[in-house]
Design a protein around this motif. Structure first.
Motif, PDB file in Angstrom:
ATOM      1  N   THR A 195       0.871  -1.175   0.000  1.00 57.27           N
ATOM      2  CA  THR A 195       0.000   0.000   0.000  1.00 57.27           C
ATOM      3  C   THR A 195       0.903   1.219   0.000  1.00 57.27           C
ATOM      4  OG1 THR A 195      -0.108   0.263   2.399  1.00 57.27           O
ATOM      5  CG2 THR A 195      -1.722  -1.233   1.389  1.00 57.27           C
ATOM      6  N   THR A 196       0.336   2.346  -0.327  1.00 58.98           N
ATOM      7  CA  THR A 196       1.152   3.559  -0.299  1.00 58.98           C
ATOM      8  C   THR A 196       1.519   3.930   1.140  1.00 58.98           C
ATOM      9  OG1 THR A 196      -0.903   4.823  -0.482  1.00 58.98           O
ATOM     10  CG2 THR A 196       0.379   4.503  -2.498  1.00 58.98           C
ATOM     11  N   ASP A 197       0.843   3.308   2.130  1.00 59.24           N
ATOM     12  CA  ASP A 197       1.205   3.528   3.541  1.00 59.24           C
ATOM     13  C   ASP A 197       2.379   2.641   3.962  1.00 59.24           C
ATOM     14  OD1 ASP A 197      -0.802   5.416   3.908  1.00 59.24           O
ATOM     15  OD2 ASP A 197      -2.272   3.887   4.487  1.00 59.24           O
ATOM     16  N   THR A 198       2.343   1.334   3.598  1.00 58.06           N
ATOM     17  CA  THR A 198       3.439   0.429   3.983  1.00 58.06           C
ATOM     18  C   THR A 198       4.643   0.642   3.093  1.00 58.06           C
ATOM     19  OG1 THR A 198       2.546  -1.344   2.620  1.00 58.06           O
ATOM     20  CG2 THR A 198       1.954  -1.360   4.956  1.00 58.06           C
ATOM     21  N   GLY A 199       4.443   0.793   1.821  1.00 54.62           N
ATOM     22  CA  GLY A 199       5.502   1.174   0.895  1.00 54.62           C
ATOM     23  C   GLY A 199       6.513   0.123   0.484  1.00 54.62           C
ATOM     24  N   LYS A 200       6.922  -0.762   1.401  1.00 54.09           N
ATOM     25  CA  LYS A 200       8.027  -1.669   1.082  1.00 54.09           C
ATOM     26  C   LYS A 200       7.843  -3.018   1.766  1.00 54.09           C
ATOM     27  CE  LYS A 200      13.098  -1.575   1.227  1.00 54.09           C
ATOM     28  NZ  LYS A 200      14.241  -0.769   1.652  1.00 54.09           N
ATOM     29  N   VAL A 201       8.063  -4.097   1.009  1.00 54.31           N
ATOM     30  CA  VAL A 201       8.040  -5.456   1.547  1.00 54.31           C
ATOM     31  C   VAL A 201       9.280  -6.179   1.024  1.00 54.31           C
ATOM     32  CG1 VAL A 201       6.833  -7.677   1.500  1.00 54.31           C
ATOM     33  CG2 VAL A 201       5.527  -5.563   1.702  1.00 54.31           C
ATOM     34  N   THR A 202       9.945  -6.943   1.892  1.00 56.81           N
ATOM     35  CA  THR A 202      11.165  -7.652   1.506  1.00 56.81           C
ATOM     36  C   THR A 202      10.944  -9.159   1.580  1.00 56.81           C
ATOM     37  OG1 THR A 202      12.509  -5.829   2.342  1.00 56.81           O
ATOM     38  CG2 THR A 202      13.627  -7.941   2.019  1.00 56.81           C
ATOM     39  N   ARG A 203      11.448  -9.861   0.582  1.00 59.67           N
ATOM     40  CA  ARG A 203      11.425 -11.328   0.547  1.00 59.67           C
ATOM     41  C   ARG A 203      12.872 -11.814   0.459  1.00 59.67           C
ATOM     42  NH1 ARG A 203       6.800 -11.142   2.303  1.00 59.67           N
ATOM     43  NH2 ARG A 203       4.963 -11.499   1.043  1.00 59.67           N
ATOM     44  N   PRO A 251       2.161   5.674  -9.852  1.00 65.34           N
ATOM     45  CA  PRO A 251       3.351   5.494  -9.018  1.00 65.34           C
ATOM     46  C   PRO A 251       4.343   4.534  -9.677  1.00 65.34           C
ATOM     47  CG  PRO A 251       1.567   4.147  -8.192  1.00 65.34           C
ATOM     48  CD  PRO A 251       1.010   4.966  -9.336  1.00 65.34           C
ATOM     49  N   TRP A 252       5.556   4.542  -9.183  1.00 63.57           N
ATOM     50  CA  TRP A 252       6.551   3.581  -9.665  1.00 63.57           C
ATOM     51  C   TRP A 252       6.636   2.417  -8.691  1.00 63.57           C
ATOM     52  CZ3 TRP A 252       9.683   3.409  -5.583  1.00 63.57           C
ATOM     53  CH2 TRP A 252      10.049   4.575  -4.920  1.00 63.57           C
ATOM     54  N   LEU A 253       7.035   1.275  -9.226  1.00 61.66           N
ATOM     55  CA  LEU A 253       7.377   0.104  -8.414  1.00 61.66           C
ATOM     56  C   LEU A 253       8.855  -0.154  -8.648  1.00 61.66           C
ATOM     57  CD1 LEU A 253       6.564  -2.401  -6.648  1.00 61.66           C
ATOM     58  CD2 LEU A 253       6.376  -3.642  -8.810  1.00 61.66           C
ATOM     59  N   ALA A 254       9.607  -0.266  -7.567  1.00 63.17           N
ATOM     60  CA  ALA A 254      11.044  -0.562  -7.669  1.00 63.17           C
ATOM     61  C   ALA A 254      11.321  -1.909  -7.018  1.00 63.17           C
ATOM     62  CB  ALA A 254      11.863   0.532  -6.993  1.00 63.17           C
ATOM     63  N   ILE A 255      12.258  -2.643  -7.603  1.00 63.33           N
ATOM     64  CA  ILE A 255      12.719  -3.912  -7.036  1.00 63.33           C
ATOM     65  C   ILE A 255      14.211  -3.741  -6.757  1.00 63.33           C
ATOM     66  CG2 ILE A 255      12.952  -6.393  -7.393  1.00 63.33           C
ATOM     67  CD1 ILE A 255      10.779  -6.120  -9.586  1.00 63.33           C
ATOM     68  N   HIS A 256      14.592  -3.955  -5.492  1.00 65.20           N
ATOM     69  CA  HIS A 256      15.996  -3.799  -5.087  1.00 65.20           C
ATOM     70  C   HIS A 256      16.532  -5.147  -4.606  1.00 65.20           C
ATOM     71  CE1 HIS A 256      15.400   0.550  -5.106  1.00 65.20           C
ATOM     72  NE2 HIS A 256      14.293   0.344  -4.400  1.00 65.20           N
ATOM     73  N   HIS A 257      17.753  -5.479  -5.005  1.00 62.06           N
ATOM     74  CA  HIS A 257      18.436  -6.703  -4.547  1.00 62.06           C
ATOM     75  C   HIS A 257      19.573  -6.284  -3.626  1.00 62.06           C
ATOM     76  CE1 HIS A 257      17.132  -9.192  -8.190  1.00 62.06           C
ATOM     77  NE2 HIS A 257      16.758  -7.970  -8.486  1.00 62.06           N
ATOM     78  N   SER A 258      19.774  -7.044  -2.549  1.00 62.78           N
ATOM     79  CA  SER A 258      20.933  -6.785  -1.693  1.00 62.78           C
ATOM     80  C   SER A 258      21.388  -8.082  -1.040  1.00 62.78           C
ATOM     81  CB  SER A 258      20.604  -5.731  -0.629  1.00 62.78           C
ATOM     82  OG  SER A 258      19.574  -6.187   0.214  1.00 62.78           O
ATOM     83  N   GLU A 259      22.687  -8.144  -0.795  1.00 60.81           N
ATOM     84  CA  GLU A 259      23.290  -9.243  -0.034  1.00 60.81           C
ATOM     85  C   GLU A 259      23.982  -8.596   1.149  1.00 60.81           C
ATOM     86  OE1 GLU A 259      25.347 -12.599  -2.021  1.00 60.81           O
ATOM     87  OE2 GLU A 259      24.928 -11.473  -3.845  1.00 60.81           O
ATOM     88  N   SER A 319      14.073  -7.025 -12.922  1.00 60.76           N
ATOM     89  CA  SER A 319      15.344  -6.599 -12.340  1.00 60.76           C
ATOM     90  C   SER A 319      16.314  -7.766 -12.395  1.00 60.76           C
ATOM     91  CB  SER A 319      15.155  -6.137 -10.893  1.00 60.76           C
ATOM     92  OG  SER A 319      14.779  -7.226 -10.083  1.00 60.76           O
ATOM     93  N   SER A 320      17.583  -7.449 -12.360  1.00 61.25           N
ATOM     94  CA  SER A 320      18.608  -8.497 -12.297  1.00 61.25           C
ATOM     95  C   SER A 320      19.788  -7.975 -11.492  1.00 61.25           C
ATOM     96  CB  SER A 320      19.056  -8.931 -13.693  1.00 61.25           C
ATOM     97  OG  SER A 320      19.693  -7.866 -14.349  1.00 61.25           O
ATOM     98  N   ALA A 321      20.509  -8.909 -10.906  1.00 64.13           N
ATOM     99  CA  ALA A 321      21.659  -8.537 -10.090  1.00 64.13           C
ATOM    100  C   ALA A 321      22.666  -9.666 -10.072  1.00 64.13           C
ATOM    101  CB  ALA A 321      21.217  -8.244  -8.660  1.00 64.13           C
ATOM    102  N   SER A 322      23.928  -9.298 -10.091  1.00 63.45           N
ATOM    103  CA  SER A 322      24.987 -10.290  -9.937  1.00 63.45           C
ATOM    104  C   SER A 322      24.970 -10.790  -8.506  1.00 63.45           C
ATOM    105  CB  SER A 322      26.352  -9.668 -10.223  1.00 63.45           C
ATOM    106  OG  SER A 322      26.430  -9.279 -11.565  1.00 63.45           O
ATOM    107  N   GLN A 380      18.282 -10.504  -0.450  1.00 69.36           N
ATOM    108  CA  GLN A 380      17.062  -9.822  -0.024  1.00 69.36           C
ATOM    109  C   GLN A 380      16.497  -9.087  -1.240  1.00 69.36           C
ATOM    110  OE1 GLN A 380      15.928 -10.348   3.123  1.00 69.36           O
ATOM    111  NE2 GLN A 380      17.749 -11.637   3.262  1.00 69.36           N
ATOM    112  N   VAL A 381      15.239  -9.377  -1.551  1.00 70.52           N
ATOM    113  CA  VAL A 381      14.578  -8.735  -2.684  1.00 70.52           C
ATOM    114  C   VAL A 381      13.477  -7.851  -2.107  1.00 70.52           C
ATOM    115  CG1 VAL A 381      13.293  -9.078  -4.822  1.00 70.52           C
ATOM    116  CG2 VAL A 381      15.079 -10.716  -4.162  1.00 70.52           C
ATOM    117  N   ALA A 382      13.629  -6.540  -2.273  1.00 69.84           N
ATOM    118  CA  ALA A 382      12.665  -5.583  -1.730  1.00 69.84           C
ATOM    119  C   ALA A 382      11.791  -5.040  -2.851  1.00 69.84           C
ATOM    120  CB  ALA A 382      13.398  -4.442  -1.027  1.00 69.84           C
ATOM    121  N   PHE A 383      10.486  -5.074  -2.620  1.00 64.94           N
ATOM    122  CA  PHE A 383       9.512  -4.490  -3.533  1.00 64.94           C
ATOM    123  C   PHE A 383       9.049  -3.192  -2.877  1.00 64.94           C
ATOM    124  CE2 PHE A 383       9.425  -9.052  -4.074  1.00 64.94           C
ATOM    125  CZ  PHE A 383       9.462  -9.200  -5.451  1.00 64.94           C
TER     126      PHE A 383
END
Length: 195
Positions: A56-64, A103-111, A133-136, A152-155
Motif C-alpha cells: 500500500t502507499t502507507d506500507t511502501g516496502k516489503v522484503t522477501r 506510481p513507480w514500483l522498484a525492485i531492489h536486490h541486496s546481499e 530486475s537483475s543482479a549479480s 534480499q529482494v525488496a519491492f
C-alpha cells in the motif's frame, strides 16, 4: 613538400611496414585472449514462483528472501559466479477509481549491506505491468564448498501518490557458471528457494 631527411619509419619499405602492422595487431589480439578467463555455459535454475506481495502507499516496502544454491557431483575448486533475475507482474489499484496517479514500483536486490541490483517501472491504474530486475550474485564461490547466496529482494512502491494498493506476483530465476573452465562440471545444478 618533402622533408630532407626521411624518418626511420619512412625508411622501412611499405610491404615490411604492412607486415609489421599485422604482427602488432596479432600480438594485441593474442594478449587479450591470454588475459580472458574461461567460463562454462550458464546453467539455469528452475523458475521459483514467489509468495505474492501486497503493497500500500502507507506500507511502501516489503522484503522477501531468496536463497540461490549451486552444487556439482564432481569436486572442483573452480569458482562459481551467477546472477538472479526477478520478473514481477504488478497491478495498481487506487482507492479512488477516478485517480490517475501513476506510481513507480522498484525492485531492489541486496546481499548483507551491499546493494547488488535493481529495476523499476511505472504503474497504471487497473493495468498489470511487468517490472524486471537483475543482479549479480555478490561473490565468486569455490564449487568444492557450499555455494549459497542469500539475497534480499525488496519491492517498493512510491508513497506520495495517493492511497491505493499494488498487488505483485513475482518469479525468480538464477543463472550460474564456473570460471576458469569452459566445460560444465558433472552434475552442476542451480536451485532457488524462498525460506
Amino acid at each position: 613538400m618533402r622533408r630532407a631527411h626521411p624518418s626511420r619509419f619512412e625508411r622501412i619499405p611499405t610491404a615490411a611496414r604492412a607486415w609489421a602492422s599485422r604482427l602488432v595487431l596479432l600480438l594485441a589480439c593474442a594478449s587479450v585472449v591470454a588475459t580472458s578467463r574461461a567460463q562454462s555455459e550458464d546453467v539455469l535454475s528452475p523458475t521459483l514462483t514467489g509468495t505474492p506481495v501486497r503493497l500500500t502507499t502507507d506500507t511502501g516496502k516489503v522484503t522477501r528472501t531468496v536463497v540461490v544454491r549451486a552444487t556439482a557431483k564432481e569436486d572442483s575448486k573452480d569458482p562459481v559466479e551467477g546472477e538472479l533475475r526477478i520478473q514481477a507482474r504488478a497491478k495498481w489499484t487506487p482507492s479512488d477509481p477516478t485517480q490517475t496517479a501513476q506510481p513507480w514500483l522498484a525492485i531492489h536486490h541486496s546481499e548483507g549491506e551491499f546493494a547488488t541490483g535493481s529495476g523499476s517501472g511505472v504503474l497504471e491504474p487497473g493495468v498489470t505491468v511487468t517490472v524486471e530486475s537483475s543482479a549479480s550474485l555478490g561473490h565468486a564461490c569455490p564449487l568444492n564448498q557450499d555455494c549459497e547466496w542469500t539475497v534480499q529482494v525488496a519491492f517498493e512502491v512510491q508513497s506520495n501518490t495517493g492511497p491505493g494498493t499494488v498487488d505483485v506476483e513475482w518469479t525468480a530465476q538464477a543463472a550460474a557458471h564456473v570460471l576458469d573452465d569452459s566445460s560444465v562440471p558433472k552434475g552442476f545444478t542451480v536451485s532457488l528457494s524462498e525460506p
